[in-house]
Scaffold this active site. Structure first.
Site, PDB file in Angstrom:
ATOM      1  CG  ASP A   1      -7.624  -3.995  -7.936  1.00  0.00           C
ATOM      2  OD1 ASP A   1      -6.863  -4.971  -7.994  1.00  0.00           O
ATOM      3  OD2 ASP A   1      -7.716  -3.259  -6.923  1.00  0.00           O
TER       4      ASP A   1
ATOM      5  CE1 TYR B   1       2.648  -0.219 -10.257  1.00  0.00           C
ATOM      6  CE2 TYR B   1       3.378  -1.559  -8.409  1.00  0.00           C
ATOM      7  CZ  TYR B   1       2.365  -0.913  -9.099  1.00  0.00           C
ATOM      8  OH  TYR B   1       1.074  -0.971  -8.624  1.00  0.00           O
TER       9      TYR B   1
HETATM   10  C1  IPM Z   1      -1.297  -6.058  -7.000  1.00  0.00           C
HETATM   11  C2  IPM Z   1      -1.287  -5.191  -5.793  1.00  0.00           C
HETATM   12  C3  IPM Z   1       0.065  -4.586  -5.556  1.00  0.00           C
HETATM   13  C4  IPM Z   1       0.477  -3.775  -6.750  1.00  0.00           C
HETATM   14  C5  IPM Z   1       0.066  -3.756  -4.275  1.00  0.00           C
HETATM   15  C6  IPM Z   1      -0.055  -4.645  -3.062  1.00  0.00           C
HETATM   16  C7  IPM Z   1       1.230  -2.838  -4.167  1.00  0.00           C
HETATM   17  O1  IPM Z   1      -2.259  -4.205  -5.890  1.00  0.00           O
HETATM   18  O2  IPM Z   1      -0.593  -7.069  -7.020  1.00  0.00           O
HETATM   19  O3  IPM Z   1      -2.023  -5.757  -7.931  1.00  0.00           O
HETATM   20  O4  IPM Z   1       0.067  -2.644  -6.948  1.00  0.00           O
HETATM   21  O5  IPM Z   1       1.269  -4.286  -7.534  1.00  0.00           O
HETATM   22 MG    MG Z   2      -3.385  -4.310  -7.629  1.00  0.00          MG
END
Ligand code: IPM
Ligand code: MG
Length: 356
Positions: free
Chosen positions: A250, A138
């Protein structure tokens, strides 16, 4: 009297509904405790703001947020604005400059909630995933050339710095040490990603020497999904890169019953900047405005915020209230297979808090 100043940024979609619920619950807690007060200020930043101003938050947004003690954040994402604009314009625009490099994501199966895993009960799954939150995949490094032509090229470069990896490893080892099992799994992919991930492994081994009392192991990220599913009890604290932990968290939320429950803290552990607390779920436009968003992830994020602010007694009370409400399946919203509304769940938590 301790006064904590909180910036509330509901953002988009159900973010508005759950933050309103969260603020209500936190205000009740504060009103019952003579020791502290919460002062909320609301910011209407997000995709609607973008529609009016061409940016997700004002140019001086960070300077405005800087004096706050914490940020209580809902969600970003809208059907009519590209996701990378909403994300980089608000959430990452806060996380990265405020150096909130430690993203902490606890997962537990709360009372009354059923894991989709067979024979897995409340005590079998108690994890904290530590997500590196400032660099890795990121980092925003990359570019596009020859747009639209057949030879168009795009790069998305992951960045791993010794400073960045060392500090997240130390944070994760310390967190693992603070938990009863003192057990850390370092997630990697150093078989295929032979530069950044190999350094990641080396630094993990170096930092581990500072924590002889913590038992640690290393796991490839793909194999980690199998272990989380097949041997959930073998896991306690986990540290992983920005993207790996995004995906694993997730999965963790789903295995604990629902995305609607999972909380997050984006921490600047040195406290040079405010930290940010948010439910892990997104803006969920499919259910926006229906009044059925699960506010539990936002309440639990509020609990993490109270703890960060040093209000442990209030945090404990909130967690107990959350657990007594999830224990009642009649109070489960649709994501948990029930019919309860955001308002009913919120009212129930407030009622439990109101009991002597
Ligand atoms: C999270 C979310 C975010 C991420 C999205 C909204 C871009 O999935 O906080 O896990 O990938 O960081
Ligand atoms: Mg996420």
């Amino acid at each position: 009297m301790r006064i904590h100043r909180i910036a509330a940024i509901p953002g988009d979609g159900i973010g508005k509904e759950v933050i309103a619920a969260g603020v209500q619950v936190l205000e009740i807690l504060a009103s019952q405790d003579a020791g502290f007060r919460l002062e909320f200020r609301h910011f209407d930043w997000g995709s609607e703001y973008y529609g009016r101003h061409g940016m997700m938050m004002p140019a001086d947004g960070l300077a405005t947020l800087k004096p706050f003690d914490a940020i209580y954040f809902g969600a970003v994402g809208a059907p009519d604005v590209p996701d990378h604009i909403t994300l980089w314009g608000l959430r990452l625009a806060i996380c990265q400059p405020f150096d909130q490099y430690a993203n902490v994501r606890p997962t537990r199966i709360l009372p009354g909630i059923q894991s989709p895993l067979r024979n897995v009960g409340p005590t079998d799954l108690d994890w904290v995933i530590v997500r590196e939150n400032s660099e890795g995949e990121y980092a925003g490094q990359g570019g596009r050339s020859h747009r639209g032509l057949p030879e168009e090229v795009a790069t998305e470069v992951s960045i791993f710095t010794r400073t960045g990896v060392t500090r997240i490893m130390r944070f994760a080892f310390e967190l693992a040490r603070s938990r009863p099992r003192k057990l850390l799994t370092v997630v990697t992919k150093s078989n295929a990603q032979r530069n950044g991930m190999v350094m990641w492994d080396e630094i993990a081994a170096e930092v581990a020497k500072e924590f002889p009392d913590v038992t640690w192991d290393k796991m490839l990220v793909d194999a980690m999904t199998v272990r989380m599913t097949m041997k959930p009890k073998s896991i306690d604290t986990v540290v992983a890169t920005n993207l790996h932990a995004d995906i694993l968290s997730d999965l963790a939320a789903a295995l604990a019953g629902s995305m609607g429950i999972a909380p997050t803290a984006n921490l600047n552990p040195e406290r040079k900047f405010p930290s940010m607390f948010e439910p892990i779920h997104g803006s969920a436009f499919d259910i926006t405005g229906k009044g059925i968003a699960n506010p539990i992830g936002t309440f639990w994020s509020g609990e993490m915020m109270l703890r960060h602010l040093g209000e442990n007694a209030a945090a404990d009370r909130l967690m107990r209230a959350i657990e007594s409400v999830t224990a009642d399946t009649a109070l489960h919203p649709p994501d948990l297979g029930g019919k309860a509304t955001t308002e009913q769940v919120t009212r129930a938590v407030c009622e439990v808090l109101g009991r002597p």
